[in-house]
Write a protein that holds these residues in place. Sequence first.
Motif, PDB file in Angstrom:
ATOM      1  N   PHE A 180     -91.000  25.581 -92.750  1.00 45.97           N
ATOM      2  CA  PHE A 180     -89.901  26.197 -93.074  1.00 45.97           C
ATOM      3  C   PHE A 180     -89.845  27.352 -94.341  1.00 45.97           C
ATOM      4  CE2 PHE A 180     -86.075  26.674 -95.873  1.00 45.97           C
ATOM      5  CZ  PHE A 180     -85.327  27.385 -94.975  1.00 45.97           C
ATOM      6  N   PHE A 181     -90.699  26.951 -95.206  1.00 42.88           N
ATOM      7  CA  PHE A 181     -90.923  27.720 -96.230  1.00 42.88           C
ATOM      8  C   PHE A 181     -91.994  28.917 -96.145  1.00 42.88           C
ATOM      9  CE2 PHE A 181     -89.334  23.648 -97.809  1.00 42.88           C
ATOM     10  CZ  PHE A 181     -87.912  23.968 -97.846  1.00 42.88           C
ATOM     11  N   PRO A 222     -86.062  32.522 -91.537  1.00 42.74           N
ATOM     12  CA  PRO A 222     -85.339  33.654 -91.862  1.00 42.74           C
ATOM     13  C   PRO A 222     -84.416  34.224 -90.622  1.00 42.74           C
ATOM     14  CG  PRO A 222     -87.282  33.435 -93.320  1.00 42.74           C
ATOM     15  CD  PRO A 222     -87.414  32.538 -92.206  1.00 42.74           C
ATOM     16  N   THR A 231     -76.238  33.081 -89.046  1.00 47.19           N
ATOM     17  CA  THR A 231     -75.313  33.535 -90.043  1.00 47.19           C
ATOM     18  C   THR A 231     -74.355  34.940 -89.311  1.00 47.19           C
ATOM     19  OG1 THR A 231     -76.838  34.896 -91.236  1.00 47.19           O
ATOM     20  CG2 THR A 231     -76.183  32.687 -92.033  1.00 47.19           C
ATOM     21  N   LEU A 235     -71.528  28.375 -92.580  1.00 46.75           N
ATOM     22  CA  LEU A 235     -72.897  27.471 -92.311  1.00 46.75           C
ATOM     23  C   LEU A 235     -73.169  26.766 -93.478  1.00 46.75           C
ATOM     24  CD1 LEU A 235     -75.362  27.079 -90.586  1.00 46.75           C
ATOM     25  CD2 LEU A 235     -76.380  28.954 -92.002  1.00 46.75           C
ATOM     26  N   LEU A 290     -76.345  24.449 -94.969  1.00 45.02           N
ATOM     27  CA  LEU A 290     -77.577  24.167 -94.605  1.00 45.02           C
ATOM     28  C   LEU A 290     -78.227  22.907 -95.264  1.00 45.02           C
ATOM     29  CD1 LEU A 290     -79.966  25.637 -93.577  1.00 45.02           C
ATOM     30  CD2 LEU A 290     -80.478  26.923 -95.714  1.00 45.02           C
ATOM     31  N   ARG A 321     -74.025  12.402 -95.956  1.00 44.60           N
ATOM     32  CA  ARG A 321     -73.114  13.776 -95.790  1.00 44.60           C
ATOM     33  C   ARG A 321     -72.668  14.487 -94.527  1.00 44.60           C
ATOM     34  NH1 ARG A 321     -75.873  17.782 -99.153  1.00 44.60           N
ATOM     35  NH2 ARG A 321     -77.563  16.375 -99.806  1.00 44.60           N
ATOM     36  N   PHE A 358     -84.073  39.825 -97.248  1.00 42.51           N
ATOM     37  CA  PHE A 358     -84.045  38.151 -97.051  1.00 42.51           C
ATOM     38  C   PHE A 358     -84.826  37.790 -96.125  1.00 42.51           C
ATOM     39  CE2 PHE A 358     -81.697  34.737 -94.696  1.00 42.51           C
ATOM     40  CZ  PHE A 358     -82.221  33.743 -95.573  1.00 42.51           C
ATOM     41  N   PHE A 359     -84.851  38.554 -94.813  1.00 38.93           N
ATOM     42  CA  PHE A 359     -85.590  38.146 -93.694  1.00 38.93           C
ATOM     43  C   PHE A 359     -87.118  38.464 -93.632  1.00 38.93           C
ATOM     44  CE2 PHE A 359     -81.249  39.481 -92.660  1.00 38.93           C
ATOM     45  CZ  PHE A 359     -80.409  37.918 -92.509  1.00 38.93           C
ATOM     46  N   PRO A 405     -87.072  31.988 -98.745  1.00 42.33           N
ATOM     47  CA  PRO A 405     -87.058  30.549 -98.297  1.00 42.33           C
ATOM     48  C   PRO A 405     -87.779  29.603 -99.694  1.00 42.33           C
ATOM     49  CG  PRO A 405     -88.361  32.137 -96.923  1.00 42.33           C
ATOM     50  CD  PRO A 405     -87.887  32.846 -98.032  1.00 42.33           C
ATOM     51  N   HIS A 406     -88.579  30.137-100.615  1.00 44.30           N
ATOM     52  CA  HIS A 406     -88.700  29.117-101.718  1.00 44.30           C
ATOM     53  C   HIS A 406     -87.656  28.928-102.451  1.00 44.30           C
ATOM     54  CE1 HIS A 406     -92.848  30.293-100.239  1.00 44.30           C
ATOM     55  NE2 HIS A 406     -93.190  28.853-100.900  1.00 44.30           N
ATOM     56  N   ILE A 420     -84.707  28.978-101.653  1.00 38.84           N
ATOM     57  CA  ILE A 420     -83.629  28.021-100.961  1.00 38.84           C
ATOM     58  C   ILE A 420     -84.102  26.605-100.956  1.00 38.84           C
ATOM     59  CG2 ILE A 420     -82.716  27.292 -98.508  1.00 38.84           C
ATOM     60  CD1 ILE A 420     -82.350  30.148 -98.178  1.00 38.84           C
ATOM     61  N   LYS A 421     -85.569  26.436-100.885  1.00 35.69           N
ATOM     62  CA  LYS A 421     -86.166  25.143-101.071  1.00 35.69           C
ATOM     63  C   LYS A 421     -85.831  24.440-102.410  1.00 35.69           C
ATOM     64  CE  LYS A 421     -90.796  23.224-101.079  1.00 35.69           C
ATOM     65  NZ  LYS A 421     -92.282  23.256-101.042  1.00 35.69           N
ATOM     66  N   THR A 425     -81.839  23.446-102.120  1.00 37.19           N
ATOM     67  CA  THR A 425     -81.752  22.327-101.509  1.00 37.19           C
ATOM     68  C   THR A 425     -82.300  21.116-101.909  1.00 37.19           C
ATOM     69  OG1 THR A 425     -83.633  22.736-100.167  1.00 37.19           O
ATOM     70  CG2 THR A 425     -81.415  23.717 -99.425  1.00 37.19           C
ATOM     71  N   GLN A 426     -83.171  21.336-102.741  1.00 31.49           N
ATOM     72  CA  GLN A 426     -83.852  20.084-103.449  1.00 31.49           C
ATOM     73  C   GLN A 426     -82.813  19.473-104.563  1.00 31.49           C
ATOM     74  OE1 GLN A 426     -87.676  20.971-104.909  1.00 31.49           O
ATOM     75  NE2 GLN A 426     -88.701  20.620-103.185  1.00 31.49           N
ATOM     76  N   CYS A 440     -79.632  20.208-104.607  1.00 37.76           N
ATOM     77  CA  CYS A 440     -78.452  19.952-103.861  1.00 37.76           C
ATOM     78  C   CYS A 440     -78.733  18.361-103.357  1.00 37.76           C
ATOM     79  CB  CYS A 440     -78.183  20.657-102.748  1.00 37.76           C
ATOM     80  SG  CYS A 440     -77.299  22.170-102.996  1.00 37.76           S
ATOM     81  N   ASN A 441     -79.591  17.966-102.868  1.00 35.24           N
ATOM     82  CA  ASN A 441     -79.961  16.820-102.586  1.00 35.24           C
ATOM     83  C   ASN A 441     -79.905  15.817-103.635  1.00 35.24           C
ATOM     84  OD1 ASN A 441     -80.267  17.448 -99.783  1.00 35.24           O
ATOM     85  ND2 ASN A 441     -82.510  17.568 -99.744  1.00 35.24           N
ATOM     86  N   LEU A 472     -74.762  22.711 -99.609  1.00 38.75           N
ATOM     87  CA  LEU A 472     -75.057  23.937 -99.702  1.00 38.75           C
ATOM     88  C   LEU A 472     -74.463  24.759 -98.507  1.00 38.75           C
ATOM     89  CD1 LEU A 472     -76.697  26.383-101.104  1.00 38.75           C
ATOM     90  CD2 LEU A 472     -78.403  26.069 -99.622  1.00 38.75           C
ATOM     91  N   LEU A 517     -74.408  28.580 -97.020  1.00 36.77           N
ATOM     92  CA  LEU A 517     -74.894  29.682 -96.988  1.00 36.77           C
ATOM     93  C   LEU A 517     -74.201  30.960 -96.511  1.00 36.77           C
ATOM     94  CD1 LEU A 517     -77.783  31.004 -97.905  1.00 36.77           C
ATOM     95  CD2 LEU A 517     -78.579  30.402 -95.508  1.00 36.77           C
ATOM     96  N   VAL A 535     -74.313  34.750 -95.863  1.00 41.00           N
ATOM     97  CA  VAL A 535     -75.375  36.033 -95.805  1.00 41.00           C
ATOM     98  C   VAL A 535     -74.555  37.198 -95.304  1.00 41.00           C
ATOM     99  CG1 VAL A 535     -77.539  36.975 -94.882  1.00 41.00           C
ATOM    100  CG2 VAL A 535     -77.317  34.450 -95.284  1.00 41.00           C
ATOM    101  N   PRO A 537     -96.993  32.140-102.214  1.00 41.32           N
ATOM    102  CA  PRO A 537     -98.375  31.626-101.429  1.00 41.32           C
ATOM    103  C   PRO A 537     -98.495  32.664-100.063  1.00 41.32           C
ATOM    104  CG  PRO A 537     -96.724  30.081-101.146  1.00 41.32           C
ATOM    105  CD  PRO A 537     -96.029  31.119-102.014  1.00 41.32           C
TER     106      PRO A 537
END
Lengths: 340, 340
Positions: free
Chosen positions: A75-76, A82, A89, A99, A101, A116, B75-76, B82-83, B85-86, B89-90, B92-93, B99, B101, B103, B282
């Motif tokens: 994903f990342f 994306p 979206t 949405l 996520l 959840r 964004f796309f 993506p990072h 959001i990573k 979400t971490q 958030c968990n 979360l 989203l 856009v 990366p």
Amino acid sequence: MSELRLEDIAKRAGVSRSTVSRVVNNQPNVSEKARQRVLDVIKITGFSPNAAARTLVSRRSNTIGLVLPHSVSTFFTDPYYPHLIKGITQACNQYDFTLALFVAGSKEYQEKLLPRLSSKGFLDGVILQSGHQADQSIILELKKTNLPMLVAGRPLYNDEVCFIDIDNIAASEKAVRHLINCGRKKIAIITGPLTSTVGLDRLAGYRNAMDSSSLKYNDNSIIESDFTEQGGYNAMQKLITIKPDAVFAASDMMAIGAIRFIRDAGLDVPKDIAVVGFDDLPIPMVNELQLTTIRQPVVQFGFKAVETLIELIENDLPIIKRVLMDTELIIRKSCGFEPG
Amino acid sequence: MSELRLEDIAKRAGVSRSTVSRVVNNQPNVSEKARQRVLDVIKITGFSPNAAARTLVSRRSNTIGLVLPHSVSTFFTDPYYPHLIKGITQACNQYDFTLALFVAGSKEYQEKLLPRLSSKGFLDGVILQSGHQADQSIILELKKTNLPMLVAGRPLYNDEVCFIDIDNIAASEKAVRHLINCGRKKIAIITGPLTSTVGLDRLAGYRNAMDSSSLKYNDNSIIESDFTEQGGYNAMQKLITIKPDAVFAASDMMAIGAIRFIRDAGLDVPKDIAVVGFDDLPIPMVNELQLTTIRQPVVQFGFKAVETLIELIENDLPIIKRVLMDTELIIRKSCGFEPG
DNA sequence: TAGTTGTCTGAGAGCGCTCCCAGATTTTTC
DNA sequence: GAAAAATCTGGGAGCGCTCTCAGACAACTA
């Protein structure tokens, strides 16, 4: 600011709560005069109705979830996601959905996400990105919640589940047929992981195309890899021993890696070895290398996924839906095709 | 399956709704016996409380929004998001948040997103990715809703707003100082768009470092670009006329483009021109080119953003928070640094 | 024993909305 | 004109939960 309730708007507009509700929800049976007065008050006060209260009684949150399980570890780094989210979206905006996520880390799914996801009254439905055998249990657990669910990507085992996917088999067939039509005789494939349906289906398409031709291939023509650039490079290194004159890589990143190895080996693309990829995402390298590839409609895929899920949500009785989307062969120069 | 209510669980466990509520919410004042009985029934039935009803009375949805306005058009394609959001979400968990989203397409914000963002009872708070002048009106509108809001990226004008950002000025200073320490004399910069604070701040850092040294620079040493690879290439093309011996590119993608041009021009990195980038995401090329760069902690940034927003949510009185995160200089070979 | 604390429990109100229904008002019909 | 139909309006119930509060009971103190 807006701690206003329907009731307050009603008072100010000199009507009842019910009438305001009708106006807010665009329902009939409100006189033009009353409607206008209410609309005015709403505009002045900046009122907006309480989503939780609405959801509680209407049983609709207008929120859908997108679940990315841990198996989606790319994903990342993968530009696929994306674009998928872009389509999702866009559709959410169009259909007035929100949405949510859910990205699962390694062990978070069970403890954190599932509760959840299954808590009633929050989500109207769920899109689960999958197609990997590791997600089998997640699919089963989500099914138990009775939440409308759409799997994005063909599930490996589960038959009584709705899913949307691109037609990977037909797409691969198309790619390999093209190599055959270009006059290539010894066509190899670099597959994705064969623990996922994407990997399996794209291999199946290769087999179909090869079987329906007079060309021969065997296990040595098939190398399993992992969709990464380095994986493609390594796979090509193994493949070179059988001296193929064409390679179908099941992703562009792997195709890029394969080409890198071919060049490192002092060979030419497409003269010595033709290469066809899969994805056609806007990776700069794809264009630079003039890679012939299968274009999958990622954005439209996301959009269609949402539309399909909404159908599922709006349909009372549970139905099984399967959607397969078409792909397009984009002919550039890496396959040695000369038009005309 | 679970059309169960608190009441039903209560009946089955032989207690009252209140007691079940206490158990579900882990509250004290429940006898061990009662608690166990309730827990058993919940387990057997698979009960989970209705989120909408909960939210309605507790005024907490445990949902936060991430808003990506149209100005975030990359964004796309940019691996940054993506990072980000990573990290989000971490967090958030970890903190049991969900979360949502948002856009925004070109004109969708006003009509579609804002109403959903401001509808009471859905979101507890909002993270707005910004730092671009075009987002000024969005910030103001969101502020009007009184929703706890955190801007990710320093806002251009708005002072009375909470934000979190990396310390771009200090980071750029560090990068340029390093080039100075490596003995470079004629140091140029390729900036990001100067309509954004990222662009402006990284330029400010460059100026700081240069001003505090005896080195000279002028407007010709500064080229504004757009964070893309091609933009970096084009900028370097202009820059080459002043014959710099070092270039600080305000993003790795631009650094990669700049290096491509330098090589096309028959020059060597770092011998003729040293290059330092910014980001250290990366991207395979960064490693391949051995690019010296500023590493920004994107994942941690997302994580910290959520933590900060939660503080804002939990604090009753509106407070102004500013968080700046540190960066790290990653020394590789593109700057010609020889350790020891 | 009576009083004081503390722990546990359940009834009731109410969060802000939608939806049903009965009554008021207007319009149509013959 | 009255009767029927159509349109409009507001009150009430209730969605499933949390939270306050008063009462029941147990456990200490004196």
